[in-house]
Design an enzyme around this catalytic site. Sequence first.
Site, PDB file in Angstrom:
ATOM      1  N   ASP A 284       1.681  -5.683   7.601  1.00  0.00           N
ATOM      2  CA  ASP A 284       0.480  -4.849   7.593  1.00  0.00           C
ATOM      3  C   ASP A 284      -0.706  -5.777   7.341  1.00  0.00           C
ATOM      4  OD1 ASP A 284      -1.665  -3.228   6.906  1.00  0.00           O
ATOM      5  OD2 ASP A 284      -0.424  -1.737   5.863  1.00  0.00           O
TER       6      ASP A 284
ATOM      7  N   PHE B  65       0.848  -1.190   0.000  1.00  0.00           N
ATOM      8  CA  PHE B  65       0.000   0.000   0.000  1.00  0.00           C
ATOM      9  C   PHE B  65       0.895   1.255   0.000  1.00  0.00           C
ATOM     10  CE2 PHE B  65      -2.868   3.183   1.686  1.00  0.00           C
ATOM     11  CZ  PHE B  65      -4.022   2.928   0.957  1.00  0.00           C
TER      12      PHE B  65
ATOM     13  N   ARG C  93     -13.186  -3.673  -7.926  1.00  0.00           N
ATOM     14  CA  ARG C  93     -12.769  -4.462  -6.772  1.00  0.00           C
ATOM     15  C   ARG C  93     -13.969  -4.695  -5.857  1.00  0.00           C
ATOM     16  NH1 ARG C  93      -8.616  -2.425  -2.074  1.00  0.00           N
ATOM     17  NH2 ARG C  93     -10.375  -1.036  -1.731  1.00  0.00           N
TER      18      ARG C  93
ATOM     19  N   TYR D  84     -11.036  -0.150  10.660  1.00  0.00           N
ATOM     20  CA  TYR D  84     -12.268   0.236   9.946  1.00  0.00           C
ATOM     21  C   TYR D  84     -12.659  -0.666   8.785  1.00  0.00           C
ATOM     22  CZ  TYR D  84      -8.508   2.669   7.402  1.00  0.00           C
ATOM     23  OH  TYR D  84      -7.345   2.967   6.750  1.00  0.00           O
ATOM     24  N   LYS D  85     -11.847  -1.680   8.460  1.00  0.00           N
ATOM     25  CA  LYS D  85     -12.206  -2.544   7.324  1.00  0.00           C
ATOM     26  C   LYS D  85     -13.053  -3.721   7.841  1.00  0.00           C
ATOM     27  CE  LYS D  85      -8.001  -1.247   4.785  1.00  0.00           C
ATOM     28  NZ  LYS D  85      -8.497  -0.400   3.701  1.00  0.00           N
TER      29      LYS D  85
HETATM   30  C1  LIG Z   1      -2.822  -2.051   3.479  1.00  0.00           C
HETATM   31  C2  LIG Z   1      -3.063  -0.663   3.967  1.00  0.00           C
HETATM   32  N1  LIG Z   1      -2.116  -0.058   4.701  1.00  0.00           N
HETATM   33  C3  LIG Z   1      -2.276   1.202   5.143  1.00  0.00           C
HETATM   34  C4  LIG Z   1      -3.413   1.939   4.863  1.00  0.00           C
HETATM   35  C5  LIG Z   1      -3.525   3.370   5.332  1.00  0.00           C
HETATM   36  O1  LIG Z   1      -4.154   3.446   6.531  1.00  0.00           O
HETATM   37  P1  LIG Z   1      -4.570   4.821   7.233  1.00  0.00           P
HETATM   38  O2  LIG Z   1      -5.170   5.698   6.190  1.00  0.00           O
HETATM   39  O3  LIG Z   1      -5.609   4.370   8.211  1.00  0.00           O
HETATM   40  O4  LIG Z   1      -3.393   5.410   7.864  1.00  0.00           O
HETATM   41  C6  LIG Z   1      -4.438   1.334   4.123  1.00  0.00           C
HETATM   42  C7  LIG Z   1      -5.664   2.084   3.822  1.00  0.00           C
HETATM   43  O5  LIG Z   1      -6.585   1.633   3.208  1.00  0.00           O
HETATM   44  C8  LIG Z   1      -4.253   0.009   3.653  1.00  0.00           C
HETATM   45  O6  LIG Z   1      -5.177  -0.588   2.901  1.00  0.00           O
END
Ligand SMILES: Cc1ncc(COP(=O)(O)O)c(C=O)c1O
Length: 410
Positions: free
Chosen positions: A195, A126, A369, A220-221
């Site tokens: 992560d 990400f 998606r 939140y997911k």
């Molecule tokens: C795999 C992954 N890492 C990090 C993040 C970023 O998280 P945040 O915006 O809560 O800091 C996301 C956001 O969707 C994500 O999907």
Amino acid sequence: MPISEKDCEALDASDPLAARRDLFALPDGVVYLDGNSLGALPRSVPERVNAFINDEWGRDLITSWNAHGWFDSPHRVGAKLAPLLGAAPDQVLVCDNLSLNIFKILSGAVALRPDRSVIVTELGNFPTDLYMADSVAAVHGLEVRTVDAGSVLDAIDDDVAVVSLSHVDFRTGEVLDLPAITRAAHEAGALAMWDLAHSTGVMAADLDLNDVDFAVGCGYKYLCGGPGAPAFQYVNRRLHAEFRHPLEGWHGHADPFALTRGFEPGPGMTRLRTGTPAMLSMVAFEEALEVFAGVDLAQIRTKSMALTQLFIDLVGERLADEPFELVAPADASRRGSQVSFAHPDAYPIVQALIARGVIGDFREPDRLRVGFAPLYVRYVDVWRAVATLCSVISTRQWDQPHFHERSTVT
Ligand SMILES: Cc1ncc(COP(=O)(O)O)c(C=O)c1O
């Protein structure tokens, strides 16, 4: 025999998780396939948040930091989440957001390997994970070695301080081999940070069993903690005594209300705290986790694989003439709980689906998606989603001009 709606209804009738759907407040007529971005609202959350506002904030005011356990909530909610991570409760802390926690953990991790110069990560990770790796590397004068997913094992050598990866790729849904990569990192003397944003709540990570060093994820997911829910951090107990990070704040102090000049790290996960927790979000997340009470993660994973497979099979059967290209592993065991299809008109197709009550999302460059939260998505929802997709395409509904207009959040 092609799959029928009746087949899907039969699968729902024998689904051991079917009753969990009643724990969620889902709008009528909506097929919600975006729990991989924002989980649905658990029914009990509004009442709990209201009680929090009226009885704790409103009536008991500042005494609530003690009386209602606000101060300890990052540890308490962490302990409640721990079983879903396969972690002993004293290794999980809920606080801040995921991006910040990645920075904290990565910074602390590289400091534990001061004689090494490389952070290994993966191109499909990400973006925030990649940006934070760049930031940490810039601060510490390190190199970020960014490779494709298939080359991670080859990229781990004696120069590597930390391997930083996502358990499930947010674009393709591919599951990385967490046990094998963690083992390889350890064999090379490196540490591993995972992560888990796209895996927690839908599949096991078995952090303790796999002797993972660090993990992070968001609330939140699939965990349904609400928009902007606090994130989580896991640090293996064997690293607690030596772990330090650069955002040490007063809530991480061994004696925060001594209010002294020098920082003295608190015990265990305490030192990973920074400042005052966002209690409204914390309380919503804590309550939301009730939907997982007593749930069998293996049952969740089995249903998750069946849902993604059903979606792929139905698209294959019913839309074979359309230029949909599966961008996910064909083998369900190597797939997270989402499926992406590349299609040249994916953006307007997704908007037309949303207008028809089938909510998924679009990811650049050309991906439709959809995510499947097994606690509330039914097999018949998958049927309806694909039936709506067929209709959106056969009527060319997606080609209406307003479906081509780009919004900020896709
Ligand atoms: C795999 C992954 N890492 C990090 C993040 C970023 O998280 P945040 O915006 O809560 O800091 C996301 C956001 O969707 C994500 O999907």
